[in-house]
Structure formats: structure tokens, C-alpha cells
Design an enzyme around this catalytic site. Structure first.
Site, PDB file in Angstrom:
ATOM      1  N   ASP A 150      -7.819  -2.355  16.042  1.00 44.73           N
ATOM      2  CA  ASP A 150      -8.918  -1.633  15.380  1.00 44.73           C
ATOM      3  C   ASP A 150      -9.442  -2.251  14.074  1.00 44.73           C
ATOM      4  O   ASP A 150      -8.645  -2.713  13.258  1.00 44.73           O
ATOM      5  CB  ASP A 150      -8.453  -0.228  14.976  1.00 44.73           C
ATOM      6  CG  ASP A 150      -7.634   0.462  16.035  1.00 44.73           C
ATOM      7  OD1 ASP A 150      -7.553  -0.032  17.155  1.00 44.73           O
ATOM      8  OD2 ASP A 150      -7.069   1.531  15.709  1.00 44.73           O
ATOM      9  N   GLN A 170      -6.281  -4.181  12.331  1.00 42.93           N
ATOM     10  CA  GLN A 170      -4.894  -4.093  12.782  1.00 42.93           C
ATOM     11  C   GLN A 170      -4.492  -5.479  13.291  1.00 42.93           C
ATOM     12  O   GLN A 170      -5.161  -6.056  14.167  1.00 42.93           O
ATOM     13  CB  GLN A 170      -4.774  -3.068  13.920  1.00 42.93           C
ATOM     14  CG  GLN A 170      -5.063  -1.649  13.476  1.00 42.93           C
ATOM     15  CD  GLN A 170      -3.866  -1.029  12.779  1.00 42.93           C
ATOM     16  OE1 GLN A 170      -2.934  -0.586  13.427  1.00 42.93           O
ATOM     17  NE2 GLN A 170      -3.890  -0.978  11.452  1.00 42.93           N
ATOM     18  N   ARG A 194      -3.022  10.697  12.853  1.00 43.58           N
ATOM     19  CA  ARG A 194      -3.318   9.343  12.385  1.00 43.58           C
ATOM     20  C   ARG A 194      -4.806   9.056  12.141  1.00 43.58           C
ATOM     21  O   ARG A 194      -5.674   9.807  12.541  1.00 43.58           O
ATOM     22  CB  ARG A 194      -2.758   8.323  13.375  1.00 43.58           C
ATOM     23  CG  ARG A 194      -3.183   8.459  14.816  1.00 43.58           C
ATOM     24  CD  ARG A 194      -2.461   7.370  15.602  1.00 43.58           C
ATOM     25  NE  ARG A 194      -2.783   7.317  16.987  1.00 43.58           N
ATOM     26  CZ  ARG A 194      -2.027   7.828  17.965  1.00 43.58           C
ATOM     27  NH1 ARG A 194      -0.917   8.488  17.678  1.00 43.58           N
ATOM     28  NH2 ARG A 194      -2.388   7.682  19.231  1.00 43.58           N
TER      29      ARG A 194
HETATM   30  C1  FRU Z   1      -6.207   2.942  18.231  1.00 39.17           C
HETATM   31  C2  FRU Z   1      -4.816   3.137  17.630  1.00 39.17           C
HETATM   32  C3  FRU Z   1      -4.864   4.033  16.417  1.00 39.17           C
HETATM   33  C4  FRU Z   1      -3.637   3.584  15.655  1.00 39.17           C
HETATM   34  C5  FRU Z   1      -3.667   2.096  15.896  1.00 39.17           C
HETATM   35  C6  FRU Z   1      -2.299   1.439  15.871  1.00 39.17           C
HETATM   36  O1  FRU Z   1      -6.346   1.751  18.929  1.00 39.17           O
HETATM   37  O2  FRU Z   1      -3.956   3.642  18.632  1.00 39.17           O
HETATM   38  O3  FRU Z   1      -4.860   5.405  16.723  1.00 39.17           O
HETATM   39  O4  FRU Z   1      -3.708   3.890  14.289  1.00 39.17           O
HETATM   40  O5  FRU Z   1      -4.260   1.913  17.156  1.00 39.17           O
HETATM   41  O6  FRU Z   1      -2.419   0.057  15.933  1.00 39.17           O
END
Ligand code: FRU
Length: 484
Positions: free
Chosen positions: A45, A61, A165
């Protein structure tokens, strides 16, 4: 596993490491050249979008250790113009104190009276919590708050999947608000919070009143990555639907925001790509609301690991409302990438018409199609005897990407993807960007379809125009593109 990942947080060591990693993968023909990618390893993300001191900052991420998901860092890219991006060492490290043993999951950034501040999901012993970190102002070094976690899941009846989250924070007057993605009674929801100081957060209620939530037919067990913002005279809630352990696609609800509650009136898909465009995050800069999404790799995990990288971010898209629907367009800054132009003023044809053989797989196309008597009109992207068809089916009012012959490589997903239009179509404007393995299309500004292609033929692409079952008239402009 990439064993060379620096163990300390020294910026210079990281900067050199990232430069070497980016160079190492440069020759990979599937690597996008003007999309944001991680230098190597895994990207998911977009996070913490910020416009700060005349520069755009995008975090994401990031797992530098291997091209598979792992406890995420926050990778970082910076740009002066939204087109050319530079790598910056990661902003958040799972191991930096206070430690997030499960990683620093998704979140957002705000400007708190001159202090750049992240809100992210710190995962500690399996628990998802809201944490915060600040930067002195260079946006390169970030410090997690020693008081983390800041907010934990309130005791709620029917809380499911331990989901809590992806904080999204905004200000209204002197008050800060935050929404958090969760699941109540096995259905996605977002929780609304309020704060005066960004430290003490008061839980208010689910943003969408539960009786209204029960009526929504979205099919998400968890709502991930919420975005909530005004657009035109409406409010928009974008959430990504986690369903049966699968990341499916994001949806946008448009409606009214009254007395701190959101009343959705319509629901639509943000992008029709099958398991490709996910977890979009938006950023308001002056009058524009910009959006980036995560483009998932559409090939086997084994192939992703072997390639040493996985995932990219979409091109920035500007959001607006059109006839009550969420619409988007690629930002005009991207025109800077244009090099040689090729055009067809007006062509009426039936069958196949060879347009051009391009030597690189980095292209932009703008097409205006008029229905005529054809049943289907579109493009064939040919890579030797591998090909992908992209066409509008006038009879079913669908935009289709047929990838069944897109690669000889079994590791590449070879499926058929469709986007539906609500009204029957007589004309269609297509805007598309091909960047090696990524293909992004926006049709009539209202419908986008994003996918990835992995042909084994890496030298160029030949484009053929196709009109099946009758004649079509089209206008076309195409550009060969520079690297970002
Ligand atoms: C979405 C997700 C989010 C989480 C992240 C972890 O792709 O599942 O909800 O914060 O990826 O990498």
C-alpha cells in the site's frame, strides 16, 4: 532472502544500498520505468502521502528482505513534479523502538502546525494499534513516539477478525478526526474518533450508522485502508474490501456527512482490475484530490521471489465527481514524459489495421472511438506471438482485457478482465499508459481498469487496431515515453 539489507539505520548506508538495488534490477524488462517501485523487495500500500516544502512525498509498505510480504517498513520516494521520483531511506523500521514486532502497517501523514506526523498501525504481539511518529522537518528521519501505542481497539460487541488498522486523519476547524478500518459482525466498517491534541483520542461511533451499513451490498468482511473526504458538494468514503482472506478491490461510497455520521447514497468500484489495484490512498493538494493505488503483481509468488521485486504504485490520478459518480483522470504533469508522437486523425476501418511497432514498452495512448457497426473495437498489443487484447464490447457495454494469450510463461496470470458501464455506449474515450508490465486504463473518466502483463518477448511491442463485426471510426494519439 536478501542478506545485504543494512542492519542499522544509518542514512548513508541505506542510500547506497537502495541505489545499488535499483541498479541491480534495471535490466529486468518487466520493471516499470516511470511508476513508483521499491528499489527491490516487496511493495504494497501507499502510505503517509504528503506535500511538504514544495515536494511530494510518497511512503509505501516495504519489505526489503524479499519480494514477499514481511513485517513492513515504510519505504519512501520523493518528487518535485509528481513524475520523476527519487529513493529515500525508509522512514519507519519495525525494529526501531518502541518495536513493532509485526511491522509498521498502513497509515497516513498530516502537518500538525509545522510538525510532520505519521499515524500508522503498529502491530505488537499480534495486536493492531494506532501509533504515531514525527519528523524534525526533513521527512527523512522519523522518530516513533515513546508513548506508542496511542489508541487500541475499544471493547465492541461483535468485533471480528481482530481488524483495527490503517488510520486516516483529517482536521475540521480546531478538531482532529480519525477513521480506522475494522470489521463488526463479519462486515467491514470504519470507526470514527475525535481529538483536540492528536494524542488523546475519543472513540465516537461507527462512521456509517450500523442499520445503514447492514443494507450495503459491498461484500467486504473487513474494510481496509479507509479514506474519507469532501468532494464537490458530497463526501466520499473509499475502502478496500478484504473478503475471505483475499484482497479483492476498493469501492467508493458517495453520500452526505451529517452530525458526524456518513450516509452513503451510491457505491461503485474504484478500479475494475482483478486483484490488481488495491488500497488506494488520497492526498489533497490545493484544489486537487490525488490518488495512488497499489498495483499487485499478477504472477506466481515463486516468480515474484525470483524476480527480486514485487508491486508498484499506480500513476497519480486526480479525483472528481461526474454525474454523481467518482471519476478520475491521469494528472497532466505526466505529459512531461512524452517523446515522439504518432497520430491518426480519423480512421474508419474493419478488421485489423497495423498501427506501429514500438521499440520500447513505455507508451501512452489516447483514443476516441465511435461505435459505427462494429461489435467490438480495440487494440491488440503484440509481443511476437504473445498478445493482449484490449477492447470495448459495444453490445454488452463492457471494457475487456483479454490476457489469455498474454504470456507463454505459466507463472503469469492469463485471465480475462472486464469493467461494466451502466449506460449503453456509442462513443468511448480511452486513456492508457503501458509501462512494461503495468497497464492502466481510464475510460470516459468514469471507469478504470488496471492490470499487469508478463510477455516473454521483451523487445518492444507492436500495436494493431481491431474492429470486429463491422466498421469503427477512431482518432488516436500515441507517445513513446521517457523514464520517470
Ligand atoms: C492492505 C493491508 C492493510 C495493512 C497492510 C499491511 O493491503 O492489508 O490493511 O495495513 O496491508 O501490509
Amino acid at each position: 532472502m536478501n542478506t545485504k539489507v543494512p542492519e542499522d539505520f544509518t542514512l548513508e548506508v541505506w542510500q547506497n544500498y537502495l541505489a545499488e538495488e535499483r541498479k541491480r534490477l534495471l535490466a529486468d524488462p518487466h520493471r516499470p520505468s516511470y511508476h513508483i517501485t521499491a528499489p527491490s523487495g516487496w511493495l504494497n500500500d501507499p502510505n503517509g502521502l504528503m506535500y511538504w516544502q514544495d515536494q511530494y512525498h510518497v511512503f509505501y509498505q516495504y519489505n526489503p528482505h524479499a519480494a514477499t510480504w514481511g513485517p513492513p517498513y515504510w519505504g519512501h520516494a520523493v518528487s518535485d513534479d509528481l513524475v520523476h521520483w527519487r529513493d529515500v531511506p525508509p522512514a519507519l523500521f519495525p525494529d526501531a523502538p518502541p518495536k513493532d514486532d509485526g511491522g509498521c502497517w498502513s497509515g497516513c501523514a498530516i502537518n500538525n502546525n509545522g510538525v510532520p506526523t505519521f499515524f500508522y498501525t503498529g502491530v505488537k504481539n499480534g495486536e493492531q494499534t494506532t501509533c504515531t511518529a514525527t519528523s524534525g522537518g526533513d521527512l527523512v528521519s522519523w522518530k516513533k513516539d515513546e508513548a506508542n501505542p496511542l489508541v487500541r481497539m475499544p471493547e465492541l460487541e461483535h468485533h471480528t477478525h481482530q481488524a483495527y488498522r490503517d488510520p486516516f486523519v483529517w482536521r475540521e476547524g480546531e478538531t482532529w478526526y480519525q477513521v480506522i478500518g475494522t470489521s463488526l459482525g463479519n462486515r467491514g466498517q470504519v470507526l470514527l474518533y475525535r481529538s483536540d491534541d492528536l494524542k488523546n483520542w475519543e472513540y465516537l461511533h461507527p462512521l456509517v450508522p450500523q442499520n445503514i451499513r447492514d443494507e450495503l451490498g459491498d461484500g467486504g468482511h473487513i474494510w481496509e485502508c479507509p479514506n474519507f473526504f469532501p468532494l464537490g458538494d458530497k463526501h466520499v468514503l473509499i475502502v478496500s474490501l478484504w473478503h475471505d482472506r483475499q484482497l479483492t478491490y476498493p469501492v467508493a461510497f458517495i453520500g452526505d456527512y451529517k452530525n458526524l455520521k456518513f450516509y452513503p447514497e451510491t457505491m461503485q468500484r474504484v478500479d475494475w482490475g482483478h486483484r490488481c489495484f488495491y488500497a488506494p490512498l488520497t492526498l489533497q493538494v490545493e484544489k486537487r484530490r490525488l490518488m495512488w493505488g497499489w498495483l499487485q503483481s499478477l504472477r506466481s509468488s515463486k516468480a515474484q521471489l525470483a524476480a527480486g521485486w514485487s508491486g508498484s504504485l499506480s500513476l497519480p490520478r486526480e479525483l472528481f465527481l461526474k454525474e454523481g459518480k467518482l471519476a478520475s483522470k491521469f494528472i497532466p504533469e505526466l505529459e512531461k514524459l512524452r517523446q515522439t508522437r504518432h497520430a491518426l486523425e480519423s480512421l474508419t476501418f474493419e478488421g485489423e489495421h497495423d498501427f506501429k511497432q514500438f521499440s520500447d514498452q513505455a507508451l501512452e495512448f489516447k483514443l476516441s472511438l465511435e461505435r459505427g457497426s462494429a461489435k467490438q473495437t480495440g487494440l491488440k498489443l503484440r509481443y511476437g506471438d504473445e498478445f493482449t487484447l484490449l477492447y470495448v464490447d459495444w453490445q454488452t457495454s463492457e471494457l475487456v482485457i483479454d490476457k489469455t494469450h498474454s504470456s507463454h510463461n505459466e507463472a503469469a496470470y492469463r485471465d480475462l478482465q472486464k469493467a461494466s458501464f451502466e449506460q449503453s455506449l456509442n462513443t468511448l474515450d480511452l486513456h492508457l499508459y503501458l509501462d512494461h508490465s503495468t497497464l492502466e486504463i481510464i475510460a470516459n473518466e468514469t471507469t478504470s481498469l488496471t492490470t499487469c502483463l508478463y510477455p516473454e518477448t521483451s523487445t518492444g511491442v507492436a500495436v494493431t487496431l481491431v474492429s470486429v463485426g463491422g466498421t469503427t471510426t477512431l482518432r488516436l494519439e500515441a507517445w513513446e515515453l521517457a523514464s520517470g
